[in-house]
Design a protein around this motif. Structure first.
Motif, PDB file in Angstrom:
ATOM      1  N   ASP A 149       0.857  -1.189   0.000  1.00  0.00           N
ATOM      2  CA  ASP A 149       0.000   0.000   0.000  1.00  0.00           C
ATOM      3  C   ASP A 149       0.889   1.233   0.000  1.00  0.00           C
ATOM      4  O   ASP A 149       1.736   1.407   0.875  1.00  0.00           O
ATOM      5  N   PHE A 150       0.707   2.074  -0.998  1.00  0.00           N
ATOM      6  CA  PHE A 150       1.452   3.320  -1.108  1.00  0.00           C
ATOM      7  C   PHE A 150       0.565   4.475  -0.662  1.00  0.00           C
ATOM      8  O   PHE A 150      -0.655   4.429  -0.812  1.00  0.00           O
ATOM      9  N   GLU A 151       1.218   5.490  -0.199  1.00  0.00           N
ATOM     10  CA  GLU A 151       0.522   6.750   0.022  1.00  0.00           C
ATOM     11  C   GLU A 151       0.127   7.295  -1.343  1.00  0.00           C
ATOM     12  O   GLU A 151       0.838   7.059  -2.327  1.00  0.00           O
ATOM     13  N   PRO A 152      -0.952   8.048  -1.443  1.00  0.00           N
ATOM     14  CA  PRO A 152      -1.297   8.633  -2.745  1.00  0.00           C
ATOM     15  C   PRO A 152      -0.133   9.465  -3.289  1.00  0.00           C
ATOM     16  O   PRO A 152       0.487  10.232  -2.560  1.00  0.00           O
ATOM     17  N   ALA A 154       2.791   8.343  -4.167  1.00  0.00           N
ATOM     18  CA  ALA A 154       4.114   7.798  -3.851  1.00  0.00           C
ATOM     19  C   ALA A 154       4.789   7.284  -5.117  1.00  0.00           C
ATOM     20  O   ALA A 154       4.136   6.842  -6.057  1.00  0.00           O
ATOM     21  N   SER A 158      10.539   3.824  -5.144  1.00  0.00           N
ATOM     22  CA  SER A 158      10.982   3.744  -3.750  1.00  0.00           C
ATOM     23  C   SER A 158      11.165   2.285  -3.313  1.00  0.00           C
ATOM     24  O   SER A 158      11.796   2.027  -2.288  1.00  0.00           O
TER      25      SER A 158
END
Length: 168
Positions: A149-152, A154, A158
């Motif tokens: 799950d990525f932050e919006p 992102a 990474s």
């Protein structure tokens, strides 16, 4: 460093199992075949893998040479070497792209992955994976389930290891 495949394409499969290899992919096979020159047919290796594989993997000659070198460094008789030799030597076919830019996929390989009238190519660095469009859609859903799950907003890069800075 050898050239890499980039992108994806859906192509038709004719009744004889011929698929046209898009030009951008042919260029990589040519550049990664040490014996290729203008007028010659680029060579490649089709790996069809174990019974649970639902795709074919088309490796450049340079990529297969690298895999062969890595396998040969494993201990003879080791489980790892036996498994990799079984997949990448025993479940593989050497072939070439014909003068019209087509690849003939043998019937047993088409049947193995359920390929009938359409093939979906997706790049995998030094190889191409060949799926039926339906099986690839299932695979893409499976892969999406593996993504953290990525932050919006992102950056997916990474996920890569951080670059080491050289001290000078």
């Amino acid at each position: 460093m050898a050239r890499r495949f980039r992108g994806s394409e859906e192509v038709k499969v004719d009744a004889k199992g011929r698929v046209s290899i898009p030009a951008k992919f042919r260029r990589v096979f040519e550049a990664s075949d040490p014996d290729w020159s203008a007028g010659k047919r680029p060579q490649l290796v089709i790996v069809y893998g174990t019974r649970d594989w639902k795709h074919l993997q088309l490796f450049t000659i340079e990529a297969m040479d690298d895999i062969d070198d890595q396998i040969s460094k494993l201990g003879r008789g080791s489980a790892e070497r036996n498994l990799l030799e079984n997949i990448y030597h025993g479940h593989a076919e050497e072939t070439e792209i014909d003068g019209d830019g087509r690849l003939v996929l043998p019937q047993k390989l088409r049947e193995k992955i359920g390929l009938v009238d359409s093939a979906f190519f997706i790049s995998a660095g030094d190889s191409l994976k060949v799926w039926t469009p339906e099986n690839y859609a299932d695979e893409e859903r499976r892969i999406e389930g593996l993504v953290p799950d990525f932050e919006p907003g992102a950056d997916p890069l990474s996920l890569l290891a951080p670059a080491h800075k050289e001290e000078g």
